[in-house]
Design a protein around this motif. Structure first.
Motif, short mmCIF file in Angstrom:
data_model
loop_
_atom_site.label_atom_id
_atom_site.label_comp_id
_atom_site.label_asym_id
_atom_site.label_seq_id
_atom_site.Cartn_x
_atom_site.Cartn_y
_atom_site.Cartn_z
N TYR A 189 -27.82 15.23 -27.35
CA TYR A 189 -27.66 16.64 -27.74
C TYR A 189 -27.37 17.45 -26.48
CZ TYR A 189 -32.72 17.28 -26.65
OH TYR A 189 -33.97 17.33 -26.05
N LYS A 190 -26.11 17.86 -26.36
CA LYS A 190 -25.62 18.49 -25.14
C LYS A 190 -24.84 19.77 -25.38
CE LYS A 190 -23.59 15.90 -22.09
NZ LYS A 190 -22.64 14.98 -21.44
N TRP A 191 -24.41 20.00 -26.60
CA TRP A 191 -23.36 20.99 -26.83
C TRP A 191 -23.85 22.43 -26.76
CZ3 TRP A 191 -22.19 23.07 -32.19
CH2 TRP A 191 -21.10 23.93 -32.18
N THR A 192 -24.94 22.73 -27.43
CA THR A 192 -25.33 24.12 -27.59
C THR A 192 -26.85 24.25 -27.53
OG1 THR A 192 -24.94 26.12 -28.91
CG2 THR A 192 -25.47 24.10 -30.12
N GLU A 221 -25.34 17.43 -33.35
CA GLU A 221 -24.79 16.08 -33.19
C GLU A 221 -25.35 15.11 -34.23
OE1 GLU A 221 -24.72 18.02 -29.08
OE2 GLU A 221 -26.03 18.00 -30.83
N LYS A 254 -30.38 18.78 -34.70
CA LYS A 254 -29.34 18.92 -33.69
C LYS A 254 -27.96 18.79 -34.34
CE LYS A 254 -32.57 18.70 -30.47
NZ LYS A 254 -33.09 19.92 -29.83
N GLN A 264 -13.49 15.05 -30.11
CA GLN A 264 -13.69 15.72 -31.39
C GLN A 264 -12.84 15.07 -32.47
OE1 GLN A 264 -16.35 17.39 -30.76
NE2 GLN A 264 -15.71 19.44 -31.32
N ASP A 282 -32.03 19.39 -23.18
CA ASP A 282 -30.76 18.66 -23.25
C ASP A 282 -31.10 17.20 -23.01
OD1 ASP A 282 -27.52 18.65 -22.26
OD2 ASP A 282 -28.81 17.22 -21.23
N HIS A 342 -19.06 17.32 -30.05
CA HIS A 342 -20.21 17.63 -30.91
C HIS A 342 -19.97 17.32 -32.39
CE1 HIS A 342 -17.72 21.27 -30.32
NE2 HIS A 342 -17.94 21.48 -31.61
N THR A 379 -30.31 24.41 -28.95
CA THR A 379 -31.04 24.04 -30.17
C THR A 379 -32.54 24.13 -29.94
OG1 THR A 379 -30.93 21.71 -29.50
CG2 THR A 379 -29.21 22.50 -30.99
N TYR A 416 -20.53 12.28 -34.76
CA TYR A 416 -21.17 11.19 -34.02
C TYR A 416 -21.48 10.04 -34.97
CZ TYR A 416 -21.98 13.24 -29.41
OH TYR A 416 -21.83 13.73 -28.14
N GLN A 425 -17.97 20.15 -24.67
CA GLN A 425 -18.81 19.03 -25.06
C GLN A 425 -18.42 18.55 -26.46
OE1 GLN A 425 -20.75 17.32 -23.31
NE2 GLN A 425 -21.67 18.57 -21.71
#
Length: 872
Positions: A432-435, A528, A526, A663, A424, A651, A437, A654, A649
């Motif tokens: 990149y924080k959401w899921t 994002e 990613k 979002q 992360d 995502h 990867t 961006y 988060q």
């Protein structure tokens, strides 16, 4: 509707999974093979632990009794006096600190030579006639307190209590009978400190913890620490976005120590101090001021002294167990100065060591310390800054999974070396924080390299919110316990083992396939970093649209989601919460995201072409945007809202590394007067006739030499397999060493060939100035190719930084070579290993026909040819 399997089928799956364990000494078995009954006819053995034992040992005894109840359905008695024991029992204790354990050793009923003096070593052994009136006992003895904890929880895991039983709701299968085979088993870790860093935790983990526990507090951390110990981890950097672990909840410090957790602080938080404490009047009465050691040294030193004094405030003369971060970075996780101020930082470390020695009343070398060589701090190391030999040097990756530097000198230094890795990140080129990867094949390649090069003292990984990165966390900490055990075969079956533990043997293969494919697809780029302009869309055609690269990615995700839905039908109601968190939500949410951007790309293209089919794609975008919110809501409602807030988060869409803040749906347009319910069909774009693509694993010949063997690693990179020479960590070779792979391609006509080699992005960990390989075609001399991704992590301004950003965005690096004057026919390509840390994925050969040069000849040759002819 999910299909409900019978408990009989599930029981058979677990029995099958445990069959091999019945052949190993001191292991859990679900069949009666003459071993010690740990659970018999549903009744578990009692657990014996001393009242005088360390709190961490008393706690794990209680936890193990609860685990026995989870498996058996009946309570297990917790005993504290051997006089009360009249039946077989489980004894948990520490060597030299438990009279019963030491008595068994003195009576020659227990041998501990293999773990004595080891760090976190443990032994599990079935002892016959341990005491009068007791036929046998299962003894778990640790060389220290964590050794006993890990040995105990290892049995829990073998019984079917997943480390993720709470943090992913993995169910525990009830067993009526559980046995421990005769004999003994011992183990100890290969990496000394193994841990996680909870980071970037706002708004998701923070919001969830606020609802679940009332804050990021001891209630939450008790669950985190339990998970960490069950995964055989021992170390943590706590959440630090405006948070202060030791201050926010007065229970935190003692909780960590009482559970056996070693506390640390992140790379820019020295001397056990959270950076948030600098701005708290209660912790910094002097008022703080500038975080500048040149101008505010006295205040900063007083602040640091308070941190070490707090570490010593346990009350029994011993410190709360900590690994103290030393050094200094600038305020807000920034560089301390514009240049490389080696003398200043050396002074910082010198003063910190004096504070440590003074506060502990012991030489500073007796307090474990670490110096994190993160971002610009690595420059200090590269330019010769030295710190005392007992300090662990913690190297770092580039925040995107490529380790930047590894030891090249002082390999045997007392403090050793470690690696700080990322799952992360908040920063360039994109958050990149959401899921999840993370592809565990990449983790394995980089951490195996690190271990082979001597980074064996500390592994810590940034896990962001902790969820939904369960699978790679599981892998990272398992590998940290014993990197040598995670070879190619163990890596290849890791997803299968994880799926079996979580869902049983019957579903293991299907779910492992989903997990592995998800890891490969999600690591490609990613989320994002994806929008409607990311990939080549295709061509507008009638009646079918021709789909390009975007179509291929969309198709892969659609097929994966369809396969997931088929497996979902086999999942029981009891398993569904875990399945949703670990399998369904990751796949469905990413598939939905790709479909949304794919549709947005085609909406834009068709609007530009004034094609009414644009409206069809507009509807898809709107539906996918709504479904994303629905999937988030479903996650937050699963298991009666247990995870409410955990996936909050941003995502989508961006535009820079940290923007937007909410979002937003991709922009779409409508062609008025046209129908929306038009059916759209696709056909793929065909590959150019003059392009040949060869997977790196499809070599004709592998030439192994110098103790190196070319090896295919599946689920490493984006091709069929990543290919690298093992073992890693070996010295450079040259062309004459003949360590190469051979490939064959067809040159359809005289001309030239442009060859592109696709590789997993890796960095020069030696500081040589680049990573090299060599290429040759036919008998021509080999050409050295190299690249140097300058990964400072500080921006994208220089050409080197731009090259690095491109590589991590696309998760690949390319090298190119051109060969001219190639005759028609088959040709051989040889790729030679030069440097370590090269991972080959694919070769792309573009052949181009050129005019063949006219042959020249002399008059003498002409006349000679006449005289040599038959009719002269």
């Amino acid at each position: 509707m999910k299909k409900i399997f019978t408990s009989v089928a599930l029981m058979c799956a677990f029995l099958s999974a445990g069959a091999m364990a019945c052949e190993k000494p001191a292991s859990v078995c679900f069949q009666n093979n003459g071993g010690l009954p740990l659970i018999e006819n549903g009744q578990p053995l009692p657990v014996l632990v001393s009242n005088a034992a360390d709190p961490a040992i008393q706690r794990v005894a209680k936890v193990f009794a609860e685990d026995l109840q989870r498996v058996s359905g009946k309570s297990s008695q917790l005993l504290h006096n051997v006089k009360n024991v009249k039946q077989p029992v489980v004894l948990i204790g520490v060597l030299g600190k438990n009279p019963l354990v030491d008595g068994l050793i003195a009576d020659n009923k227990l041998s501990v030579d293999d773990i004595a003096g080891q760090w976190e070593g443990y032994k599990v052994v079935v002892v016959k006639k341990p005491w009068p009136n007791v036929e046998q006992a299962l003894v778990v003895v640790g060389s220290d307190r964590r050794g006993a904890i890990f040995g105990t929880l290892d049995i829990s895991e073998q019984m079917g209590v997943s480390p993720w039983y709470w943090f992913a709701d993995v169910p525990t299968q009830t067993q009526n009978n559980v046995y421990i085979t005769a004999g003994a088993k011992s183990d100890q870790p290969k990496v000394r400190y193994r841990g996680i860093f909870i980071n970037d935790e706002d708004p998701a983990l923070k919001g969830w913890a606020q609802k679940k526990f009332g804050g990021v507090n001891s209630g939450m951390y008790e669950r985190v620490f339990d998970l960490l110990l069950r995964l055989k981890g021992n170390y943590i950097w706590p959440a630090m976005w405006g948070k202060a672990f030791h201050v926010d909840d007065p229970k935190n410090t003692a909780l960590a120590d009482n559970m056996g957790i070693v506390m640390g602080t992140s790379h820019h938080e020295p001397m056990t101090r959270a950076h948030a404490e600098w701005h708290k009047k209660s912790e910094n009465p002097a008022g703080g001021g500038a975080w500048n050691y040149e101008t505010n040294r006295e205040n900063i030193n007083n602040f640091w002294r308070g941190g070490i004094e707090r570490m010593m405030s346990k009350g029994d003369g011993t410190p709360y167990e900590s690994l103290v971060t030393v050094g200094m970075r600038g305020d807000g996780d920034e560089p301390m100065s514009e240049g490389t101020a080696i003398e200043l930082l050396e002074k910082v470390v010198e003063d910190q060591r004096k504070i440590i020695a003074d506060a502990t009343q012991k030489p500073a070398s007796e307090t474990p310390q670490v110096w994190a060589l993160y971002k610009e701090v690595q420059d200090y190391y590269d330019q010769g800054m030295s710190v005392p030999d007992d300090i662990t040097l913690l190297f770092a990756d580039d925040n995107w999974g490529q380790v930047r530097r590894l030891p090249t000198k002082d390999i045997d230094r007392e403090g050793g070396f470690g690696v700080y890795y990322h799952f992360d990140y908040v920063g360039v080129p994109r958050n990149y924080k959401w899921t999840n990867t993370i592809q565990i094949g990449k983790v394995w390649q980089q951490m195996d390299l690190s271990y082979q090069r001597g980074a064996k003292d500390l592994w810590v990984v940034n896990v962001g919110d902790l969820k939904p990165i369960e699978f790679p966390i599981d892998f990272f900490l398992t590998m940290a316990w014993d990197p040598e055990a995670i070879d190619k075969a163990a890596l290849a079956k890791y997803a299968q083992d994880f799926a079996k533990q979580s869902f049983g043997a019957e579903l293991a293969s299907d779910i492992a396939d989903l997990i592995e494919r998800y890891g490969t697809y999600s690591a490609m780029r990613k989320p994002e970093l994806i929008n409607q302009d990311t990939f080549e869309t295709g061509e507008v055609a009638t009646p079918k649209l021709k789909g390009g690269e975007f179509y291929q990615h969309y198709n892969k995700w659609q097929a994966l989601e369809a396969d997931m839905e088929a497996v979902k039908e086999k999942v029981t109601e009891e398993q569904y919460s875990a399945f949703f968190q670990l399998v369904e939500w990751p796949i469905a949410s990413m598939s939905n995201l790709y479909e949304m951007y794919f549709a947005a790309a085609w909406n834009k293209k068709l609007v530009d072409a004034i094609d009414v089919r644009a409206n069809y794609f507009m509807d898809i975008v709107e539906r996918n945007f709504a479904r994303d919110a629905e999937l988030t809501s479903q996650y937050h409602q699963i298991n009666n809202g247990k995870w409410d807030g955990m996936i909050n988060q941003v995502h989508m869409n961006y535009v820079s590394w940290n923007d937007p803040k909410q979002q937003t749906m991709p922009t779409v347009s409508k062609i008025y007067g046209g129908k929306n319910n038009i059916q759209v069909q696709f056909e793929p774009l065909s590959q150019a006739d003059n392009v040949q693509v060869i997977a790196a694993s499809d070599y004709v010949k592998a030439s192994n030499n110098k103790g190196l063997t070319w090896t295919n690693i599946e689920h490493l990179g984006q091709s069929k397999a990543g290919v690298l020479a093992l073992p890693q960590g070996q010295a450079a070779t040259d062309v004459a060493d003949k360590v190469y792979l051979s490939y064959s391609f067809e040159q359809p006509a005289y001309g030239k060939a442009n060859i592109t080699i696709e590789l997993s992005p890796t960095l020069d960990t030696i500081g040589r100035g680049g990573v090299r390989l060599a290429i040759a075609v036919g008998d021509r001399p080999a050409t050295i190719l190299s690249y140097d991704l300058h990964a400072t992590g500080g921006g994208q301004h220089t050409p080197e930084e731009k090259a690095w950003a491109k590589a991590v965005i696309n998760n690949k690096q390319t090298l190119e070579a051109q060969f001219t004057d190639l005759p028609q026919g088959q040709h051989e390509i040889k790729l030679y290993r030069i440097d370590d840390n090269i991972v080959l994925e694919k070769l792309i050969i573009e052949t181009i026909q050129t005019e063949k040069p006219k042959e020249s000849f002399s008059l003498s040759e002409f006349f000679n040819s006449l005289f040599d002819s038959d009719d002269k």
